[in-house]
Design a protein around this motif. Structure first.
Motif, short mmCIF file in Angstrom:
data_model
loop_
_atom_site.label_atom_id
_atom_site.label_comp_id
_atom_site.label_asym_id
_atom_site.label_seq_id
_atom_site.Cartn_x
_atom_site.Cartn_y
_atom_site.Cartn_z
N TYR A 19 0.84 -1.21 0.00
CA TYR A 19 0.00 0.00 0.00
C TYR A 19 0.88 1.26 0.00
N ASN A 20 2.01 1.19 0.67
CA ASN A 20 2.91 2.33 0.72
C ASN A 20 3.45 2.66 -0.67
N ARG A 21 3.84 1.65 -1.41
CA ARG A 21 4.33 1.88 -2.78
C ARG A 21 3.20 2.42 -3.65
N LYS A 22 1.99 1.93 -3.45
CA LYS A 22 0.85 2.45 -4.21
C LYS A 22 0.60 3.93 -3.90
N VAL A 23 0.70 4.30 -2.62
CA VAL A 23 0.52 5.69 -2.24
C VAL A 23 1.65 6.54 -2.83
N ALA A 24 2.87 6.02 -2.80
CA ALA A 24 4.01 6.76 -3.38
C ALA A 24 3.78 7.01 -4.87
N ARG A 25 3.31 6.00 -5.57
CA ARG A 25 3.02 6.17 -7.01
C ARG A 25 1.88 7.17 -7.22
N ALA A 26 0.86 7.10 -6.39
CA ALA A 26 -0.26 8.04 -6.50
C ALA A 26 0.22 9.47 -6.28
N LEU A 27 1.10 9.67 -5.31
CA LEU A 27 1.64 11.01 -5.06
C LEU A 27 2.44 11.50 -6.27
N GLU A 29 1.77 10.77 -9.35
CA GLU A 29 0.79 11.16 -10.36
C GLU A 29 0.12 12.49 -10.02
N LEU A 30 -0.04 12.76 -8.73
CA LEU A 30 -0.69 14.00 -8.29
C LEU A 30 0.25 15.19 -8.20
N ALA A 31 1.54 14.93 -8.22
CA ALA A 31 2.53 15.99 -7.99
C ALA A 31 2.42 17.09 -9.05
N PRO A 32 2.56 18.33 -8.61
CA PRO A 32 2.58 19.43 -9.57
C PRO A 32 3.84 19.35 -10.44
N LEU A 37 9.06 13.16 -8.90
CA LEU A 37 9.24 12.13 -7.88
C LEU A 37 9.81 10.86 -8.48
N LYS A 38 10.78 10.27 -7.77
CA LYS A 38 11.38 9.01 -8.20
C LYS A 38 11.61 8.13 -6.98
N ILE A 39 11.07 6.92 -7.02
CA ILE A 39 11.29 5.98 -5.92
C ILE A 39 12.74 5.52 -5.95
N VAL A 40 13.40 5.63 -4.80
CA VAL A 40 14.77 5.16 -4.64
C VAL A 40 14.70 3.87 -3.83
N ILE A 172 0.59 16.94 -1.39
CA ILE A 172 1.70 17.06 -2.34
C ILE A 172 1.85 18.50 -2.83
N ASP A 173 0.76 19.23 -2.93
CA ASP A 173 0.85 20.65 -3.30
C ASP A 173 1.57 21.45 -2.22
N LYS A 174 1.24 21.16 -0.97
CA LYS A 174 1.90 21.83 0.15
C LYS A 174 3.38 21.44 0.20
N PHE A 175 3.67 20.18 -0.09
CA PHE A 175 5.07 19.73 -0.11
C PHE A 175 5.85 20.45 -1.21
N ALA A 176 5.25 20.66 -2.35
CA ALA A 176 5.92 21.40 -3.43
C ALA A 176 6.30 22.80 -2.95
N ALA A 177 5.40 23.47 -2.25
CA ALA A 177 5.69 24.80 -1.72
C ALA A 177 6.79 24.71 -0.65
N TRP A 178 6.76 23.67 0.17
CA TRP A 178 7.76 23.46 1.22
C TRP A 178 9.16 23.28 0.60
N VAL A 179 9.21 22.47 -0.46
CA VAL A 179 10.50 22.23 -1.12
C VAL A 179 11.04 23.54 -1.69
N LYS A 180 10.19 24.27 -2.38
CA LYS A 180 10.63 25.54 -2.98
C LYS A 180 11.14 26.50 -1.90
N LEU A 181 10.46 26.56 -0.79
CA LEU A 181 10.83 27.46 0.30
C LEU A 181 12.14 27.06 0.98
N ASN A 182 12.38 25.75 1.09
CA ASN A 182 13.49 25.25 1.89
C ASN A 182 14.68 24.71 1.12
N ARG A 183 14.59 24.65 -0.18
CA ARG A 183 15.68 24.09 -0.96
C ARG A 183 16.62 25.20 -1.44
N ALA A 184 17.86 25.15 -1.00
CA ALA A 184 18.86 26.10 -1.48
C ALA A 184 19.28 25.69 -2.88
#
Length: 185
Positions: A19-27, A29-32, A37-40, A172-184
């Protein structure tokens, strides 16, 4: 053209169709469009042992390189015995070594826990968050993502259900904003 951030997705479950891998894949697909996203994979990582660091296994090198090349990290994990699965803890340890050369350092992060149980992997989610403090990874605080009743998150077709999709879209939308804000950059 806007910045596209690479996100390493670390799935705590080693099961191919978890289920975790399914949720990761769904995220994924939903990502802006600002997130790629790439599973490592972590299933091939030998247990961390400092005695072999001088001749680090190729799987450790591959994993560390993939994390270093990413701009951010998204952890998606089940809960085993009120904590993180051993494979995920090992991956966290492998990525954090050798001491002073952590691949994780400074990367914005978020945690999603997925469980068949009612409390949605609360213990695992917080165990990962605790490690992120030490790893110097700014972790998105809200929205928190504890997904219980994992079997009910998906339609028979395998697609995310209509009840769960809006929550994960907001996450995932909030995470996108978080990454932009916090990524140097």
């Amino acid at each position: 053209m806007s910045q596209v951030y690479s996100v390493a997705v670390v799935v705590g479950s080693l099961r191919k169709d978890s289920y975790n891998r399914k949720v990761a894949r769904a995220l994924g697909e939903l990502a802006p469009s600002s997130l790629a996203l790439k599973i490592v994979e972590i299933g091939d990582l030998p247990l961390y042992n400092e005695d072999v660091e001088a001749n680090a296994p190729e799987a450790w090198k591959r994993f560390r390189d993939e994390i270093r090349r990413s701009d951010a990290v998204l952890f998606v994990t089940p809960e085993y015995n009120r904590s993180v699965p051993g494979g995920l803890k090992n991956a966290i340890d492998v990525g954090s070594r050798p001491y002073g050369q952590s691949a994780w350092s400074g990367k914005p992060a978020a945690v999603v826990s997925v469980s068949p149980g009612a409390i949605g992997g609360f213990g695992a989610n917080h165990a990962v968050r605790q490690a992120l403090v030490f790893l110097d990874m700014p972790c998105m605080q809200m929205p928190e993502a504890y997904l219980g009743g994992a079997a009910s998150l998906f339609e028979d077709s395998g697609k995310l259900n209509d009840k769960t999709r809006p929550f994960l879209q907001a996450f995932i939308d909030k995470f996108a904003a978080w990454v932009k804000l916090n990524r140097a950059v």
